[in-house]
Design a protein around this motif. Structure first.
Motif, short mmCIF file in Angstrom:
data_model
loop_
_atom_site.label_atom_id
_atom_site.label_comp_id
_atom_site.label_asym_id
_atom_site.label_seq_id
_atom_site.Cartn_x
_atom_site.Cartn_y
_atom_site.Cartn_z
N ALA A 170 0.81 -1.21 0.00
CA ALA A 170 0.00 0.00 0.00
C ALA A 170 0.85 1.26 0.00
N THR A 171 2.11 1.15 0.39
CA THR A 171 2.95 2.35 0.53
C THR A 171 4.16 2.37 -0.39
N THR A 172 4.45 1.28 -1.08
CA THR A 172 5.62 1.25 -1.94
C THR A 172 5.41 2.08 -3.20
N THR A 173 6.49 2.60 -3.73
CA THR A 173 6.41 3.32 -5.01
C THR A 173 6.72 2.40 -6.18
N ASP A 174 7.08 1.17 -5.89
CA ASP A 174 7.37 0.19 -6.94
C ASP A 174 6.07 -0.23 -7.60
N PRO A 175 5.90 0.01 -8.92
CA PRO A 175 4.64 -0.36 -9.58
C PRO A 175 4.47 -1.86 -9.72
N ASN A 176 5.54 -2.63 -9.56
CA ASN A 176 5.46 -4.08 -9.69
C ASN A 176 6.16 -4.76 -8.52
N PRO A 177 5.60 -4.64 -7.31
CA PRO A 177 6.24 -5.27 -6.16
C PRO A 177 6.24 -6.78 -6.28
N THR A 178 7.23 -7.40 -5.64
CA THR A 178 7.33 -8.86 -5.69
C THR A 178 6.11 -9.49 -5.05
N ARG A 179 5.51 -10.44 -5.76
CA ARG A 179 4.34 -11.13 -5.21
C ARG A 179 4.78 -12.15 -4.17
N ARG A 180 3.99 -12.28 -3.12
CA ARG A 180 4.32 -13.19 -2.05
C ARG A 180 3.06 -13.83 -1.50
N THR A 181 3.13 -15.12 -1.25
CA THR A 181 2.02 -15.83 -0.62
C THR A 181 2.40 -16.12 0.82
N ALA A 182 1.59 -15.63 1.76
CA ALA A 182 1.88 -15.84 3.17
C ALA A 182 1.58 -17.29 3.57
N PRO A 183 2.24 -17.79 4.59
CA PRO A 183 2.05 -19.18 4.99
C PRO A 183 0.63 -19.46 5.50
N ALA A 184 0.12 -20.65 5.18
CA ALA A 184 -1.13 -21.18 5.74
C ALA A 184 -0.94 -22.69 5.82
N TYR A 185 -0.87 -23.22 7.02
CA TYR A 185 -0.53 -24.64 7.15
C TYR A 185 -1.27 -25.24 8.35
N PRO A 186 -1.53 -26.56 8.31
CA PRO A 186 -2.26 -27.23 9.40
C PRO A 186 -1.46 -27.26 10.69
N VAL A 187 -2.18 -27.12 11.79
CA VAL A 187 -1.61 -27.30 13.12
C VAL A 187 -2.50 -28.29 13.86
N LEU A 188 -1.99 -29.51 14.09
CA LEU A 188 -2.78 -30.55 14.74
C LEU A 188 -2.66 -30.42 16.25
N ARG A 189 -3.81 -30.39 16.92
CA ARG A 189 -3.83 -30.23 18.37
C ARG A 189 -4.74 -31.29 19.01
N ALA A 190 -5.05 -31.08 20.27
CA ALA A 190 -5.71 -32.13 21.06
C ALA A 190 -7.13 -32.43 20.61
N SER A 191 -7.77 -31.55 19.85
CA SER A 191 -9.16 -31.80 19.45
C SER A 191 -9.29 -32.88 18.39
N THR A 192 -8.15 -33.33 17.81
CA THR A 192 -8.20 -34.40 16.80
C THR A 192 -7.07 -35.41 17.05
N PRO A 193 -7.17 -36.20 18.13
CA PRO A 193 -6.13 -37.19 18.38
C PRO A 193 -6.22 -38.32 17.36
#
Length: 350
Positions: A323-346
């Protein structure tokens, strides 16, 4: 020369569009001449624009100039619901990142209504913020999409920046995290723990990201070899109470046949969890539960909820950067989204 009406009533302010029309040039060209852009404009065009501005009595819009020069200190954030834990956390992270840069964030809420989203963007365009960040999910076949794109493109033509979060349905910069792949990976890991008979709670609101989460989870089950995908997909009201009420409405036979409830948000998963307990079920002894987003309130949930973690801090930082860069073509990036297994699914015993 034509101009504003000479009638007895009050004259409307002369706009940049009026000047461009009078000079026979495009609105962006007129803007570059009158708003001090560093981009070159042919001398003949520049003279025509300046002449038209003098004849019409045009006064430059100073807030618009500030936005075009990147000096406006406000970022407008458009979200779906402030009461939703995911969006409240997203807003907090974006405000934190903006504050580091000395910027302010104004928040507008769509209430998950496509028409309201369009109205808000129109209002914001008139307020001339430095950037508009759309953090609400896109809609499936929205009737107002063409008008929304037009409003946002006109806003960009005057120097603003548009950034979308987890939304690839519009032709603008997007900070993405893969809803479909995150849900697919979760399904694969849960199937590996023995879960096969799954209830999937989607959204009755036609949101693209929620649809992709459902599709990803079902695809993961299919890929794991679960017979007939093993998923019963329903679309209750898209809320904590909607998930709870849906679970309360299931028959005893339907509940006995389930091994897992997966909801497309943690908020809905917690609603389902509450409903299951009201039905007398023990979690996770009788039934597993999983969600998506990894909202911070999960720290207080017992048992700890299995979910898909979305790195909201990374998403917010990237969105504010774009939103603030002056670069008209900023590098595209995909943020992490990954499973976290916890006690609700033993793991399930054979």
């Amino acid at each position: 020369m034509s101009g504003a009406s000479r009638g007895s009533g009050p004259r409307r302010p002369v706009t940049l569009d009026d000047v461009a029309r009078q000079a026979g040039v495009s609105q962006p060209t007129a803007s570059r001449v009158l708003n001090g852009s560093s981009r070159k404009v042919a001398e003949s065009y520049r003279e025509r624009v300046l002449l038209a501005a003098r004849e019409l009595g045009y006064t430059p819009n100073l807030p618009a100039q500030a936005m075009a020069r990147g000096t406006s200190r406000t970022i407008a954030l458009v979200i779906s619901l402030i009461s939703d834990p995911y969006f409240s956390a997203m807003a907090a992270e974006i405000m934190k990142q903006a504050e580091i840069l000395g910027l302010h964030v104004s928040i507008a809420v769509t209430e998950r209504q496509a028409d309201r989203e369009l109205d808000l963007v129109r209002e914001l365009r008139g307020q001339q913020p430095r950037a508009i960040i759309l953090a609400g999910s896109g809609y499936v076949d929205p009737p107002s999409e063409e008008h929304l794109v037009d409003e946002l493109q006109r806003y960009e033509e005057t120097g603003g920046r548009v950034v979308l979060i987890s939304r690839s349905d519009l032709p603008f910069e997007t900070v993405d995290f893969d809803n479909q792949e995150g849900a697919r990976q979760l399904a694969l890991q849960l199937a590996g723990l023995g879960y096969q008979r799954c209830l999937v709670l989607g959204s009755d609101t036609p949101l693209l990201s929620m649809q992709r989460r459902v599709e990803g989870f079902v695809a993961g089950l299919e890929e794991s070899g679960v017979a007939d995908a093993g998923a019963r997909v329903h679309h209750p009201d898209f809320s904590w109470s909607g998930a709870r009420e849906f679970v309360l409405g299931l028959s005893d036979d339907e509940l006995r046949d389930l091994q897992l409830v997966f909801a497309v948000t943690d908020d809905m998963a917690l609603g389902a969890l509450a409903g299951l307990r009201e039905r007398g079920l023990r979690i996770p002894e009788d039934l597993g539960v999983a969600g998506f987003d990894d909202i911070t309130t999960l720290r207080d949930v017992v048992p700890n909820l299995t979910t898909v973690h979305v790195a909201l801090d990374a998403v917010a930082a990237e969105a504010v950067h774009r939103a603030t860069t002056t670069d008209p073509n900023p590098t595209r990036r995909t943020a992490p989204a990954y499973p976290v297994l916890r006690a609700s699914t033993p793991p399930l015993t054979p």
